[in-house]
Design an enzyme around this catalytic site. Structure first.
Site, short mmCIF file in Angstrom:
data_model
loop_
_atom_site.label_atom_id
_atom_site.label_comp_id
_atom_site.label_asym_id
_atom_site.label_seq_id
_atom_site.Cartn_x
_atom_site.Cartn_y
_atom_site.Cartn_z
N GLU A 39 0.82 -1.22 0.00
CA GLU A 39 0.00 0.00 0.00
C GLU A 39 0.85 1.27 0.00
OE1 GLU A 39 -2.90 -0.21 3.15
OE2 GLU A 39 -4.21 -1.46 1.93
N GLU A 77 -6.84 -7.76 -0.31
CA GLU A 77 -7.16 -7.60 1.12
C GLU A 77 -8.59 -7.14 1.27
OE1 GLU A 77 -4.85 -4.96 3.52
OE2 GLU A 77 -2.95 -5.60 2.66
C1 GAL Z 1 -4.17 -2.46 5.01
C2 GAL Z 1 -2.75 -2.98 5.13
C3 GAL Z 1 -2.70 -4.24 5.96
C4 GAL Z 1 -3.54 -4.12 7.19
C5 GAL Z 1 -4.94 -3.78 6.78
C6 GAL Z 1 -5.91 -3.67 7.93
O1 GAL Z 1 -4.16 -1.08 4.82
O2 GAL Z 1 -2.20 -3.24 3.87
O3 GAL Z 1 -1.35 -4.50 6.29
O4 GAL Z 1 -3.00 -3.13 8.02
O5 GAL Z 1 -4.95 -2.54 6.12
O6 GAL Z 1 -7.19 -3.30 7.49
#
Ligand code: GAL
Length: 688
Positions: free
Chosen positions: A155, A311
């Site tokens: 990110e 994610e």
């Molecule tokens: C994203 C990040 C992850 C984790 C996740 C939690 O922004 O890439 O590592 O922190 O959020 O929602």
């Protein structure tokens, strides 16, 4: 270096799994993890995203042993790996020996170590070490058969997207010199005669720090462009190393949906696979609508190719003020929405819920209660169910409507406070326009303002504040060839150096639209003007404009109140079979739907007669089959008309009869022979 032929992700099923952080757990847990992953249908995990300090324990001293073993355990279990280069965050030893690599904020304060992403994107030290670490990872693991994808950093820009340190300032000056060649060029571009800002030596030029008052808007815009480019350069450094060592492995970096700070069109050009992290808020009953726009962008970044949701949360996140869990069934419908919109899988942050650290209250596939946790039961059931959708992999979304996403206009219309109104909001406009198309039954792609627009009937331009001649020519050519273009307020205002186009807005879009804007007429907070459309009144709560018809445009709607009463509000100029619409006001949602209904009709596209924003239908197709996902995002039943004899892939071969009752959070995936037009799903008029 664009990447015309992306390397494919070699996975024989839709991807399912999540971020895996085995270095937070003792080794015996890894074996249990793999057993449970198999039970849950997991076939891909992302690791080791934040593990640089555990891998290079002191400068040049590596401890690969634990990761070697983890990879073998996963491989033995048939789990493939999205291998991170582990450069998402620096080890403390690196930061402490090079404190100059820490980022600064706009007030000149150095941001400390203690979280993650503790680096300045321009830091030469950081860049050198990142290249070294990526090479070390690639040389050690690039040949391993379990590794199917490179996950570069994590990110970009999540925490630090802009840096004001001395190194960034020097980098900004080099960037400006490349763009403007000399100080005369810079002074001309920045319009320095206003408020006396002429520069006579490069050393005088600084990033826009906090100043005595409003800062030069072109300086602000250039800093946005530069900062996005600085992270793009950082990404490219790793991509080059990885391509050098492992030329056949695909490369990605995970995006953050419609993220203001980075121009993802340019990032996507150099990667093989677009991946996205999406966290629609379960507390917001309409979160699926902006999510659909995000996913429309993701599939469009590489010309309609499948992308991957890398994610999402199995239930609650831990970074909002209030973190509401996902109700039973919500994770499933959210995942299927992403797949409907072209994702070849659904992944999570993260596999096993942490016991400590910043994210211990963030949900995971395997919750604190392990196998007993609701998230495990739901994600495991969904992982098994997903196997029914194998046929969908690789299929592309069919959409006839595209929405222009332009980072220059987003930055230009928001970086400065010196505007007619600070309430217009590029993202709010884009979301509102997309929301109207969503309500009327269309999945919307994203496009650049310069096109290409092939395959679309309708192109929406909610805001194009910064417009150049090439963009205007491309949009006009699309209309001339029979397409319909709709342009929103405050478009065609300035050129790329933020100079107002001669004659004012809509500048080079005048030929397309046939109107001129005499003055923007923003609406004060708490007030609302109105527009009249065929006898109906529509609220215009934020923005209106004094519009003059200049060239053969017809008036579709007029202002009904205030100083502008009787003047044109919405216009259309014919271009052969096509047309250029101008919507000069920010309209309340229902009014926007009414306008877009007319636009769709003009473009020869269908629209739902009745509206239920919880209903969504998206068709992915391969050469033979249309796969139409019909999703109910709401808590009530929805009855829709669907093609007769369509096979529901999720229902295990049930045949529907043309009328389908979707339970709350229900989803069907209808397989029908590929037709000239994809099925258009509407609410059923049958009320029995
Ligand atoms: C994203 C990040 C992850 C984790 C996740 C939690 O922004 O890439 O590592 O922190 O959020 O929602």
């Amino acid at each position: 270096m664009t990447n015309a032929t992306p390397r494919p992700l070699r996975l024989d099923a839709l991807a399912y799994g999540g971020d895996y952080n085995p270095d937070q757990w003792p080794e015996e847990v890894w074996h249990e993890d793999v057993r449970l992953m198999r039970e849950a249908g997991v076939n891909l995990v992302s690791l080791p995203v934040f593990s640089w300090p555990q891998l290079e324990v002191s400068p040049g001293e590596y401890d690969w042993a634990w990761l070697d073993r983890v990879i073998e355990v996963l491989w033995a279990g048939g789990i493939r790996i999205d291998l991170a280069t582990a450069t998402a965050t620096p080890p403390a030893w690196l930061v402490r020996s090079h404190p100059e690599m820490l980022p600064w904020d706009a007030d000149g304060r150095r941001l400390e170590f203690g979280s993650r992403q503790a680096y300045c994107p321009s830091s030469p030290v950081w860049r050198e070490h990142v290249a070294r670490m990526a090479r070390a990872m690639a040389e050690r693991y690039g040949e391993h058969p379990a590794v199917v994808l490179w996950h570069v950093s994590n990110e970009y820009g999540d925490h630090v997207a802009r840096c004001w340190c001395p190194e960034s300032a020097a980098h900004f000056r080099r960037w400006l010199e490349e763009h403007y060649r000399d100080l005369d060029g810079l002074n001309e571009a920045w319009g320095v005669n206003v408020w006396g800002q002429r520069y006579t030596a490069w050393e005088q030029v600084e990033p826009p720090r906090r100043a005595t008052g409003p800062v030069n808007p072109t300086q602000l815009l250039d800093f946005e462009r530069f900062s996005s480019d600085a992270l793009l350069e950082l990404f490219r450094i790793e991509v080059d190393v990885l391509r050098d060592v492992t030329p056949d492995l695909p490369v990605t970096t995970n995006f953050m949906s419609l993220f203001r700070e980075l121009d993802y069109w340019r990032f996507a050009e150099i990667e093989d696979l677009v991946t996205d992290d999406a966290y629609p808020d379960p507390a917001d009953p309409h979160a699926h609508v902006p999510a659909a726009l995000n996913y429309g962008l993701m599939r469009s970044l590489k010309g309609g190719r499948p992308w991957l949701l890398l994610e999402q949360a199995a239930s609650a996140v831990s970074w909002r003020a209030v973190n509401v869990p996902k109700a039973p069934g919500r994770m499933r419908v959210d995942s299927l929405q992403a797949i409907a919109h072209g994702s070849d899988g659904a992944m999570f942050f993260q596999w096993r819920q942490a016991r400590y650290g910043q994210e211990k209250f963030h949900s995971a596939m395997l919750g604190h209660r392990g196998e007993q946790s609701r998230t495990f039961r739901e994600t495991a059931a969904f992982g098994r169910e997903l196997q029914r959708l194998a046929a969908v992999k690789g299929a592309r979304v069919r959409s006839r409507v595209a929405l222009v996403v332009d980072w220059d206009s987003w930055w230009g219309s928001s970086a400065t406070e010196s505007l007619p109104s600070q309430r217009l909001g590029w993202l709010a406009q884009a979301r509102a326009w997309h929301g109207a198309l969503h309500a009327l039954g269309h999945a919307v792609d994203a496009v650049r303002a310069s096109g290409p627009f092939d395959g679309y009937d309708l192109v929406l331009v909610p805001n194009l504040y910064v417009t150049d001649d090439a963009q205007a020519a491309a949009l006009e050519a699309f209309a001339a060839s029979g397409g319909t273009v709709v342009v929103g307020p405050f478009s065609g205002v300035v050129d790329p150096t933020e100079k107002v186009h001669p004659g004012g807005a809509p500048g080079p879009l005048r030929g397309l639209l046939g109107v001129e804007v005499d003055e923007p007429w923003p609406v004060p907070d708490g007030a609302a003007e109105q527009v009249e459309l065929a006898g109906d009144r529509i609220d215009a709560p934020v923005w209106t404009e004094w519009v003059e018809v200049a060239d053969e445009a017809s008036v579709v709607a007029r202002y009904a109140t205030g100083v502008l009463a009787g003047r044109p509000a919405v216009t259309r100029r014919a271009h052969g079979a096509g047309g250029g619409w101008y919507v000069s006001a920010v309209l309340a949602d229902e009014g926007l739907v009414a306008i877009m209904r007319r636009v769709l009709d003009d473009a020869g596209l269908p629209a739902r007669a009745r509206i239920d924003r919880d209903l969504e239908a998206v068709t992915r197709a391969d050469a033979e089959t249309d796969y139409t996902f019909v999703l109910n995002h709401g808590a009530h039943e929805i009855v829709v008309d669907v093609p007769e004899d369509a096979e529901d892939l999720l229902g295990g071969g049930d045949r529907t009869t043309g009328r389908l009752v979707l339970a709350p959070l229900g989803v069907v995936v209808l397989a029908t022979p590929r037709a000239a037009e994809p099925p258009f799903i509407t609410l059923s008029e049958t009320t029995d």
